[in-house]
Design a protein around this motif. Structure first.
Motif, PDB file in Angstrom:
ATOM      1  N   GLN A   1       2.722  -3.653  -4.483  1.00  0.00           N
ATOM      2  CA  GLN A   1       3.712  -2.626  -4.242  1.00  0.00           C
ATOM      3  C   GLN A   1       3.236  -1.838  -3.568  1.00  0.00           C
ATOM      4  O   GLN A   1       2.044  -2.205  -2.289  1.00  0.00           O
ATOM      5  N   VAL A   2       4.603  -1.105  -2.710  1.00  0.00           N
ATOM      6  CA  VAL A   2       4.548  -0.558  -2.066  1.00  0.00           C
ATOM      7  C   VAL A   2       4.867   0.614  -2.700  1.00  0.00           C
ATOM      8  O   VAL A   2       6.098   1.228  -3.066  1.00  0.00           O
ATOM      9  N   THR A   3       4.000   1.609  -1.367  1.00  0.00           N
ATOM     10  CA  THR A   3       4.630   3.046  -1.898  1.00  0.00           C
ATOM     11  C   THR A   3       4.707   3.954  -1.073  1.00  0.00           C
ATOM     12  O   THR A   3       3.678   4.260  -0.005  1.00  0.00           O
ATOM     13  N   VAL A   4       6.020   4.927  -0.914  1.00  0.00           N
ATOM     14  CA  VAL A   4       6.682   5.608   0.458  1.00  0.00           C
ATOM     15  C   VAL A   4       6.155   6.717  -0.339  1.00  0.00           C
ATOM     16  O   VAL A   4       7.278   7.445  -1.181  1.00  0.00           O
ATOM     17  N   SER A   5       5.643   7.373  -0.239  1.00  0.00           N
ATOM     18  CA  SER A   5       5.437   8.731  -0.163  1.00  0.00           C
ATOM     19  C   SER A   5       4.245  10.179   1.051  1.00  0.00           C
ATOM     20  O   SER A   5       3.156   9.408   1.519  1.00  0.00           O
ATOM     21  N   SER A   6       4.620  10.946   0.623  1.00  0.00           N
ATOM     22  CA  SER A   6       3.984  12.361   2.077  1.00  0.00           C
ATOM     23  C   SER A   6       3.021  12.993   0.674  1.00  0.00           C
ATOM     24  O   SER A   6       2.176  13.550   1.319  1.00  0.00           O
TER      25      SER A   6
ATOM     26  N   GLY B   1       1.051  -0.739  -0.272  1.00  0.00           N
ATOM     27  CA  GLY B   1      -0.300   0.023  -0.043  1.00  0.00           C
ATOM     28  C   GLY B   1       0.852   1.178  -0.017  1.00  0.00           C
ATOM     29  O   GLY B   1       1.885   1.040   0.110  1.00  0.00           O
ATOM     30  N   VAL B   2      -0.008   2.333   0.262  1.00  0.00           N
ATOM     31  CA  VAL B   2       0.911   3.475   0.746  1.00  0.00           C
ATOM     32  C   VAL B   2       1.506   4.014   1.692  1.00  0.00           C
ATOM     33  O   VAL B   2       0.083   3.795   3.153  1.00  0.00           O
ATOM     34  N   VAL B   3       2.888   4.217   1.882  1.00  0.00           N
ATOM     35  CA  VAL B   3       2.968   4.849   3.566  1.00  0.00           C
ATOM     36  C   VAL B   3       3.903   6.028   3.503  1.00  0.00           C
ATOM     37  O   VAL B   3       4.104   6.413   3.176  1.00  0.00           O
TER      38      VAL B   3
END
Length: 117
Positions: A112-117, A10-12
């Motif tokens: 999918q791993v997404t690291v975003s602010s 996920g999105v973190v």
């Protein structure tokens, strides 16, 4: 037929944490290595962490100290807990099982791993 099913991507936000889980089913040896790899566009798939059926872990330097891999042999599951996530951790994460008796390896479909602010 061996099947690996991943969950937990996920999105973190940067600095956050997440847990990836992988469940293996089918017929394979109890002597195996289960682990996680990741891949970004244009780059080779790289090891993140793996753990033997005897419980010995190995980590990539890039995640050492902020990741923990664990497995449940009775359930044929492997988890990867990652913390202090960075944008460069963004990738598709794949679960892998290496059967050390048949010398076959198996891959999950990726999460999918997404690291975003």
């Amino acid at each position: 037929q061996v099947q690996l099913v991943e969950s937990g991507g996920g999105v973190v936000q940067p600095g956050g944490s997440l847990r990836l889980s992988c469940a293996a089913s089918g017929r394979f040896s109890g002597i195996n290595v289960m682990g996680w790899y990741r891949q970004t566009p244009g780059k080779q798939r790289e090891l993140v962490a793996e753990v033997t059926s005897g419980g010995s872990p190995r980590y990539a330097d890039s995640v050492k100290g902020r990741s923990t891999i664990s497995r449940d042999n009775a359930k044929n599951m492997v988890d990867l807990q990652m913390s202090s996530l960075k944008p460069e951790d963004t990738a598709v994460y794949y679960c892998k099982l290496d059967d050390r008796v048949t010398m076959r390896n198996y891959w999950g479909q990726g999460t999918q791993v997404t690291v975003s602010s």
